[in-house]
Design a protein around this motif. Sequence first.
Motif, PDB file in Angstrom:
ATOM      1  N   PRO A 137      22.656   0.732   5.029  1.00 20.79           N
ATOM      2  CA  PRO A 137      21.337   1.072   5.567  1.00 20.79           C
ATOM      3  C   PRO A 137      20.641   2.163   4.754  1.00 20.79           C
ATOM      4  O   PRO A 137      21.270   3.096   4.257  1.00 20.79           O
ATOM      5  N   ARG A 138      19.337   2.005   4.607  1.00 21.31           N
ATOM      6  CA  ARG A 138      18.480   3.014   3.985  1.00 21.31           C
ATOM      7  C   ARG A 138      17.377   3.335   4.985  1.00 21.31           C
ATOM      8  O   ARG A 138      16.533   2.491   5.285  1.00 21.31           O
ATOM      9  N   TYR A 139      17.387   4.547   5.501  1.00 24.22           N
ATOM     10  CA  TYR A 139      16.501   4.920   6.602  1.00 24.22           C
ATOM     11  C   TYR A 139      15.224   5.564   6.082  1.00 24.22           C
ATOM     12  O   TYR A 139      15.243   6.340   5.124  1.00 24.22           O
ATOM     13  N   THR A 140      14.112   5.239   6.726  1.00 31.58           N
ATOM     14  CA  THR A 140      12.814   5.761   6.345  1.00 31.58           C
ATOM     15  C   THR A 140      12.418   6.936   7.227  1.00 31.58           C
ATOM     16  O   THR A 140      13.060   7.219   8.253  1.00 31.58           O
ATOM     17  N   LEU A 141      11.343   7.588   6.834  1.00 28.99           N
ATOM     18  CA  LEU A 141      10.776   8.661   7.644  1.00 28.99           C
ATOM     19  C   LEU A 141      10.452   8.158   9.042  1.00 28.99           C
ATOM     20  O   LEU A 141      10.732   8.825  10.041  1.00 28.99           O
ATOM     21  N   ALA A 142       9.883   6.956   9.121  1.00 26.37           N
ATOM     22  CA  ALA A 142       9.538   6.378  10.424  1.00 26.37           C
ATOM     23  C   ALA A 142      10.782   6.132  11.267  1.00 26.37           C
ATOM     24  O   ALA A 142      10.768   6.321  12.492  1.00 26.37           O
ATOM     25  N   ASP A 143      11.877   5.697  10.635  1.00 25.92           N
ATOM     26  CA  ASP A 143      13.129   5.468  11.367  1.00 25.92           C
ATOM     27  C   ASP A 143      13.616   6.760  12.015  1.00 25.92           C
ATOM     28  O   ASP A 143      14.024   6.775  13.184  1.00 25.92           O
ATOM     29  N   VAL A 144      13.593   7.835  11.251  1.00 24.02           N
ATOM     30  CA  VAL A 144      14.075   9.115  11.765  1.00 24.02           C
ATOM     31  C   VAL A 144      13.212   9.584  12.930  1.00 24.02           C
ATOM     32  O   VAL A 144      13.724   9.995  13.985  1.00 24.02           O
ATOM     33  N   LYS A 145      11.912   9.534  12.764  1.00 24.57           N
ATOM     34  CA  LYS A 145      11.014  10.022  13.817  1.00 24.57           C
ATOM     35  C   LYS A 145      11.174   9.213  15.096  1.00 24.57           C
ATOM     36  O   LYS A 145      11.075   9.754  16.208  1.00 24.57           O
ATOM     37  N   ALA A 146      11.448   7.908  14.957  1.00 21.00           N
ATOM     38  CA  ALA A 146      11.654   7.073  16.133  1.00 21.00           C
ATOM     39  C   ALA A 146      12.951   7.422  16.851  1.00 21.00           C
ATOM     40  O   ALA A 146      13.061   7.261  18.078  1.00 21.00           O
ATOM     41  N   LYS A 147      13.930   7.913  16.097  1.00 24.93           N
ATOM     42  CA  LYS A 147      15.252   8.190  16.670  1.00 24.93           C
ATOM     43  C   LYS A 147      15.409   9.640  17.139  1.00 24.93           C
ATOM     44  O   LYS A 147      16.385   9.966  17.822  1.00 24.93           O
ATOM     45  N   LEU A 148      14.468  10.508  16.786  1.00 22.95           N
ATOM     46  CA  LEU A 148      14.612  11.929  17.129  1.00 22.95           C
ATOM     47  C   LEU A 148      14.830  12.174  18.624  1.00 22.95           C
ATOM     48  O   LEU A 148      15.700  12.992  18.984  1.00 22.95           O
ATOM     49  N   PRO A 149      14.104  11.508  19.526  1.00 21.90           N
ATOM     50  CA  PRO A 149      14.353  11.781  20.951  1.00 21.90           C
ATOM     51  C   PRO A 149      15.788  11.511  21.368  1.00 21.90           C
ATOM     52  O   PRO A 149      16.376  12.284  22.145  1.00 21.90           O
ATOM     53  N   GLU A 150      16.380  10.438  20.855  1.00 21.19           N
ATOM     54  CA  GLU A 150      17.769  10.106  21.213  1.00 21.19           C
ATOM     55  C   GLU A 150      18.736  11.150  20.657  1.00 21.19           C
ATOM     56  O   GLU A 150      19.692  11.557  21.337  1.00 21.19           O
ATOM     57  N   PHE A 151      18.488  11.604  19.442  1.00 18.35           N
ATOM     58  CA  PHE A 151      19.353  12.622  18.837  1.00 18.35           C
ATOM     59  C   PHE A 151      19.214  13.959  19.565  1.00 18.35           C
ATOM     60  O   PHE A 151      20.205  14.662  19.781  1.00 18.35           O
ATOM     61  N   ARG A 152      17.980  14.301  19.952  1.00 20.03           N
ATOM     62  CA  ARG A 152      17.773  15.564  20.667  1.00 20.03           C
ATOM     63  C   ARG A 152      18.423  15.534  22.045  1.00 20.03           C
ATOM     64  O   ARG A 152      18.933  16.556  22.514  1.00 20.03           O
ATOM     65  N   LYS A 153      18.422  14.382  22.662  1.00 19.34           N
ATOM     66  CA  LYS A 153      19.091  14.246  23.957  1.00 19.34           C
ATOM     67  C   LYS A 153      20.602  14.424  23.789  1.00 19.34           C
ATOM     68  O   LYS A 153      21.269  15.040  24.623  1.00 19.34           O
TER      69      LYS A 153
END
Length: 514
Positions: free
Chosen positions: A391-407
């Motif tokens: 997998p190669r993750y984009t800026l958009a991928d990270v921003k979409a996943k931030l809420p789950e990681f912060r939780k």
Amino acid sequence: MPNRPARTRAAALSVALLTAALAAGCGDGADAEDLPSQKLSWKDCPVPSAEQGGGESPSPLPGGTDWQCATMKAPLDWDEPDGETIDITLIRAESSGDDEKRIGSLIFNFGGPGGSGVTTLPAFGEEYAKLRTRYDLVSFDPRGVGRSAPVTCRTDKQLDAYYQQDASPDDTAEEKAYVDEVKGFNGDCEEKSGKVLPHVATTDAARDMDLMRQVLGDKKLHYFGISYGTELGGVYAHLFPKNVGRAVFDAVVDPTQNAEQGSLGQAKGFQLALENYAKDCTSKEEECPVGDTPEDVQARIAKLLKELEAKPLPGLGPRKLTQTAATNGIAQSLYSKDFWEYLTEGLEQAYSGDGQVLMALSDSMNGRSPDGTYSNIGAANIAINCADDKPRYTLADVKAKLPEFRKASPLFGDFLAWGMVGCTDWAVKGAADHPNVSAEGSAPIVVVGNTGDPATPYEGTRKMVDALGKGVGVEVTYKGQGHGAYDSGDRCVRRAVDGYLLDGRSPKSGTVCP
């Protein structure tokens, strides 16, 4: 923050030291049929190179046994075994027991990926004295690491600046700066180490280990893998199931996860370790100097990190303790319960306006010595991970996943989420979503998981057992804290592991320690 299972004993060595505080040339082609019959020339070990972390040559073991080092030729490209070769650096301490009771060599990998086994094994060799009664203790610098065709990317001065960057951007400008810096770093890796980058995958290291087995004169590979070393061992067992001898996996990587899932699991694991630290500190008779309750401890840490984003503290030399460095240092101290005292000291000091201890902890995570030189653990870590992970993750991928990681972790979530872009502009394509460790036909492998492990969460233990296949994985649970179980000294774990490695007596699957 690492985005894959982080170093275990290599990190422990650095933390212990804090209190006292390019790529290698490739050889000519060799006939692939000759490589297994090559003879190793064992000699006194030299002073560790900068890529290995520097320091002094290893001291003899109690009783006077000297550590010996040698180099083994291996193909640069295993798809072209008659082509160029590289040197794989090995270290050993010969068996202390009777020759007739000697089983063979016991090969260690201590994790990372990117940790130097040549410097780590002698630092902890005394802990394996019992195992040395029947084995030569052997470790190595995997390809891309230390003295084995090391991956290099930037100078020490450039790395100082790189690790000062904001690794949890909060706005568009910071996001662009972070992504551009990662892209620049990856480009420097390609420029300096492009020849070796396509050939540092875990499958390449596993093939090196099978060659090592033959060169050492062993019919079977006897193996002790810790942290990422369990992934390497699982890949070896998949490729060479009939060659597996007695093997132990400790601090187990979940082989079913992709890079995103692994990072999310680490966010949960480090959060759990932080909560356990806070409970421990506030449960003692003496007053906890960094908070009155577990919740207070975590709240004060969160407040400190927020303040550091706006105003870093004096650190070591001209470098400042930034939010990123402090978070990195806190994570480092959670690798072992033995390190919690450093976390308390570092936090207490930071609350007084001094960032030296947390900075030293962060430096040890990044492989920086007090003299300002860096080992290549960071460069090797990214190179091996990016060679392995498709997998190669984009800026958009990270921003979409931030809420789950912060939780998963209010403290570590952002840093681990942003770490996913580390391979986005890498020069080499990744091999797979996750490693294949199915090993039908392998001898039993003892798989030991720690319920309080921050870097390789306990849930991965059962996943590894299941993925190895029926009749292969033997599950042992250690109810404790820290990264790994054997080095905790728990007698139950030691009996299970030593009984198998020394006598071939497999513990009952499902054993719980203590």
